[in-house]
Design an enzyme around this catalytic site. Structure first.
Site, PDB file in Angstrom:
ATOM      1  N   CYS A   1       0.855  -1.189   0.000  1.00  0.00           N
ATOM      2  CA  CYS A   1       0.000   0.000   0.000  1.00  0.00           C
ATOM      3  C   CYS A   1       0.893   1.241   0.000  1.00  0.00           C
ATOM      4  CB  CYS A   1      -0.876  -0.037   1.242  1.00  0.00           C
ATOM      5  SG  CYS A   1      -1.607   1.523   1.699  1.00  0.00           S
ATOM      6  N   GLU A   2       0.622   2.152  -0.914  1.00  0.00           N
ATOM      7  CA  GLU A   2       1.468   3.346  -1.003  1.00  0.00           C
ATOM      8  C   GLU A   2       1.263   4.309   0.154  1.00  0.00           C
ATOM      9  OE1 GLU A   2      -0.991   6.383  -3.895  1.00  0.00           O
ATOM     10  OE2 GLU A   2       0.250   4.861  -4.847  1.00  0.00           O
ATOM     11  N   HIS A   3       0.213   4.133   0.925  1.00  0.00           N
ATOM     12  CA  HIS A   3      -0.054   5.056   2.025  1.00  0.00           C
ATOM     13  C   HIS A   3       0.720   4.713   3.297  1.00  0.00           C
ATOM     14  CE1 HIS A   3      -3.993   5.492  -0.319  1.00  0.00           C
ATOM     15  NE2 HIS A   3      -3.212   6.517  -0.601  1.00  0.00           N
ATOM     16  N   HIS A   4       0.906   3.416   3.568  1.00  0.00           N
ATOM     17  CA  HIS A   4       1.566   3.011   4.815  1.00  0.00           C
ATOM     18  C   HIS A   4       2.727   2.041   4.589  1.00  0.00           C
ATOM     19  CE1 HIS A   4      -2.677   3.977   5.881  1.00  0.00           C
ATOM     20  NE2 HIS A   4      -2.052   4.696   6.794  1.00  0.00           N
TER      21      HIS A   4
ATOM     22  N   GLN B   1      -5.289  -0.483  -4.576  1.00  0.00           N
ATOM     23  CA  GLN B   1      -5.977  -1.576  -5.253  1.00  0.00           C
ATOM     24  C   GLN B   1      -6.693  -1.100  -6.517  1.00  0.00           C
ATOM     25  OE1 GLN B   1      -8.344  -3.997  -2.651  1.00  0.00           O
ATOM     26  NE2 GLN B   1      -9.555  -4.840  -4.326  1.00  0.00           N
TER      27      GLN B   1
ATOM     28  N   HIS C   1      -6.154  -6.016   3.207  1.00  0.00           N
ATOM     29  CA  HIS C   1      -5.167  -4.953   3.416  1.00  0.00           C
ATOM     30  C   HIS C   1      -4.694  -4.932   4.865  1.00  0.00           C
ATOM     31  CE1 HIS C   1      -5.976  -2.670  -0.413  1.00  0.00           C
ATOM     32  NE2 HIS C   1      -6.988  -3.518  -0.390  1.00  0.00           N
TER      33      HIS C   1
ATOM     34  N   CYS D   1      -3.144  -2.589   6.217  1.00  0.00           N
ATOM     35  CA  CYS D   1      -3.364  -1.261   6.804  1.00  0.00           C
ATOM     36  C   CYS D   1      -4.754  -1.179   7.438  1.00  0.00           C
ATOM     37  CB  CYS D   1      -3.151  -0.147   5.782  1.00  0.00           C
ATOM     38  SG  CYS D   1      -4.202  -0.247   4.337  1.00  0.00           S
TER      39      CYS D   1
END
Length: 193
Positions: A79-82, A120, A148, A150
């Site tokens: 995941c690019e956020h976390h 995703q 996920h 996250c």
């Protein structure tokens, strides 16, 4: 220059470990910065992979106008956020126009995009658009089912929740019958085939 970059990467991981309150010099963590670098380079190898080299000419002219489906393609991504993993299965279908692609190339295309920092929704769209651009079929359908970390390990902490995304191009978007056939084939569970 390359040795300096690698030392820099490992040094930054050591700093992160220290910032977390760990001792990067302790026995269990001494090689961790190098292992983290190797792992991240592998998990993001999709940035350095050329889709055309993956396809490698495995396109075949054929008179076939029925749906081709490759389902349950396992994938793992970050995941690019976390920078936490998400994983699941992708199902890909297309309606050939004049040519087909080697079946083993479809999971490899999935890997190219899964091995990048992702969300995703983008992953699903990139797989569909690449198939569309590569073989120019009548239509492409992609469904992605994922879990996920996250969501499972932090934030809402819902361990059993999942997400589904889809991308429907051409006939899969325009024709309900085609879309329904795809959904039926994907939801059908067989004895391993």
């Amino acid at each position: 220059m390359q040795a300096h970059t690698e030392a820099g990467f490992a040094g930054q991981v050591r700093e992160i470990l220290s910032s977390l309150g760990e001792d990067p010099a302790r026995e269990g963590l001494q090689r961790t910065p190098h292992r983290v670098e190797q792992a991240l380079r592998f998990l993001t190898s999709g940035y350095r992979t050329d889709v055309q080299k993956i396809v490698n000419g495995a396109l075949y002219e054929v008179k076939y106008d029925e749906m081709v489906v490759v389902k349950d393609i396992e994938f793992f991504s970050l995941c690019e956020h976390h920078l936490l993993p998400f994983f699941g299965k992708i199902h890909v279908a297309y309606l050939p126009r004049n040519r087909v692609i080697g079946l083993s190339k479809i999971p490899r295309i999935v890997d190219v995009f899964a091995r990048r920092l992702q969300i995703q929704e983008r992953l699903t769209q990139q797989v569909a658009q690449t198939i569309q651009d590569t073989i120019e079929p009548v239509g492409v359908g992609v469904i992605c089912e994922a879990r996920h970390f996250c969501m499972m390990m932090r934030g809402v902490e819902k361990q059993h929740s999942g997400a589904m995304t889809s991308a429907m191009l051409g006939a899969f978007r325009k024709n309900k019958k085609t879309r329904d056939e795809f959904l039926s084939l994907v939801s059908h569970r067989s004895n391993g085939y």
